[in-house]
Design an enzyme around this catalytic site. Structure first.
Site, PDB file in Angstrom:
ATOM      1  N   ARG A   1       4.365 -32.129 -53.186  1.00 23.22           N
ATOM      2  CA  ARG A   1       5.435 -31.276 -52.673  1.00 23.22           C
ATOM      3  C   ARG A   1       6.574 -31.228 -53.670  1.00 23.22           C
ATOM      4  NH1 ARG A   1       8.376 -32.587 -46.993  1.00 23.22           N
ATOM      5  NH2 ARG A   1       8.594 -34.572 -48.077  1.00 23.22           N
TER       6      ARG A   1
ATOM      7  N   THR B   1      11.762 -27.094 -53.770  1.00 24.95           N
ATOM      8  CA  THR B   1      11.373 -25.987 -52.888  1.00 24.95           C
ATOM      9  C   THR B   1      10.678 -26.445 -51.619  1.00 24.95           C
ATOM     10  OG1 THR B   1       9.201 -25.735 -53.925  1.00 24.95           O
ATOM     11  CG2 THR B   1      11.043 -24.544 -54.930  1.00 24.95           C
TER      12      THR B   1
ATOM     13  N   ASP C   1       7.507 -42.951 -47.302  1.00 27.82           N
ATOM     14  CA  ASP C   1       6.487 -42.271 -48.095  1.00 27.82           C
ATOM     15  C   ASP C   1       5.166 -43.025 -47.967  1.00 27.82           C
ATOM     16  OD1 ASP C   1       4.804 -41.752 -50.564  1.00 27.82           O
ATOM     17  OD2 ASP C   1       6.424 -40.320 -50.914  1.00 27.82           O
TER      18      ASP C   1
ATOM     19  N   ASP D   1       3.575 -44.161 -51.419  1.00 33.92           N
ATOM     20  CA  ASP D   1       4.285 -45.288 -52.025  1.00 33.92           C
ATOM     21  C   ASP D   1       4.035 -46.579 -51.260  1.00 33.92           C
ATOM     22  OD1 ASP D   1       5.363 -43.793 -54.075  1.00 33.92           O
ATOM     23  OD2 ASP D   1       7.268 -43.433 -53.069  1.00 33.92           O
TER      24      ASP D   1
END
Length: 209
Positions: free
Chosen positions: A104, A108, A200, A203
């Protein structure tokens, strides 16, 4: 009418999800929890898979049993979907695995494809897109777009956490694709993270920041 959203209420999944969310959960335990939840969701998502009869010889006699008749493909979105795919392969070792690399763009919030191992004509009856986090829905939609363009006849999505915004976006883009989730959270924050979420997922699985 969009396909249904199946949100698991199984007590064992909810128990594991609490541990998955906790900031103190280290990567090894986090990976194990992702795997355990993924296996449970996989069983739910494949409840309607077609079977065919097969003759089996037991130690006592011969009997008719059933085996999976559909060719199932797992499509993990790299890298966070890898732990989900590994867990599902334990349940169905014959499944094919096609990797899609999508990230991603933080400016944006749109998906960018950087890796695609899906052949032009994948040999599967059911393609299951795997991504632990359904946030904006962009990556899942892009993955399903690729599967649909390849001619995959039937598709499903399995995730662990979703935001309502992501669920709506996926249903609008692919109303024929059912979703299987462990939880739908409150909302996305200003930078596109699921709240309360778990951070995340990539991660936390692999010990990176």
């Amino acid at each position: 009418m969009p396909a249904p959203v199946h949100v698991s209420t199984h007590p064992l999944i909810q128990d594991k999800l609490a541990k998955l969310r906790a900031t103190g959960t280290k990567p090894p335990e986090f990976r194990a929890l992702v795997a355990a939840i993924s296996r449970e969701l996989f069983f739910e998502a494949t409840r309607d898979v077609a079977l065919r009869p097969v003759l089996v010889t037991t130690p006592l006699t011969t009997t008719t049993c059933h085996e999976v008749a559909e060719r199932i493909g797992l499509v993990p979105v790299l890298r966070a979907g890898l732990g989900m795919a590994d867990a599902m392969l334990e349940a169905l070792p014959d499944a094919a695995v096609w990797h899609l690399g999508l990230y991603r763009d933080h400016a944006t919030l749109k998906p960018v494809t950087y890796y695609n191992k899906l052949p032009a004509k994948p040999n599967m009856d059911l393609g299951i897109v795997l991504d632990p986090m359904l946030a904006t829905g962009g990556s899942a939609i892009a993955a399903l777009d690729i599967l649909k363009a390849s001619g995959t006849p039937k598709m499903k999505f399995i995730g662990i956490l979703a935001a309502p915004e992501g669920v709506r976006a996926l249903q609008e883009a692919h109303p024929d694709v059912p979703l299987y989730l462990a939880a739908v959270d409150s909302h996305l924050n200003e930078v596109g993270y699921i709240v309360p979420g778990l951070g995340d997922a990539g991660d936390r699985q692999f010990g990176t920041t």
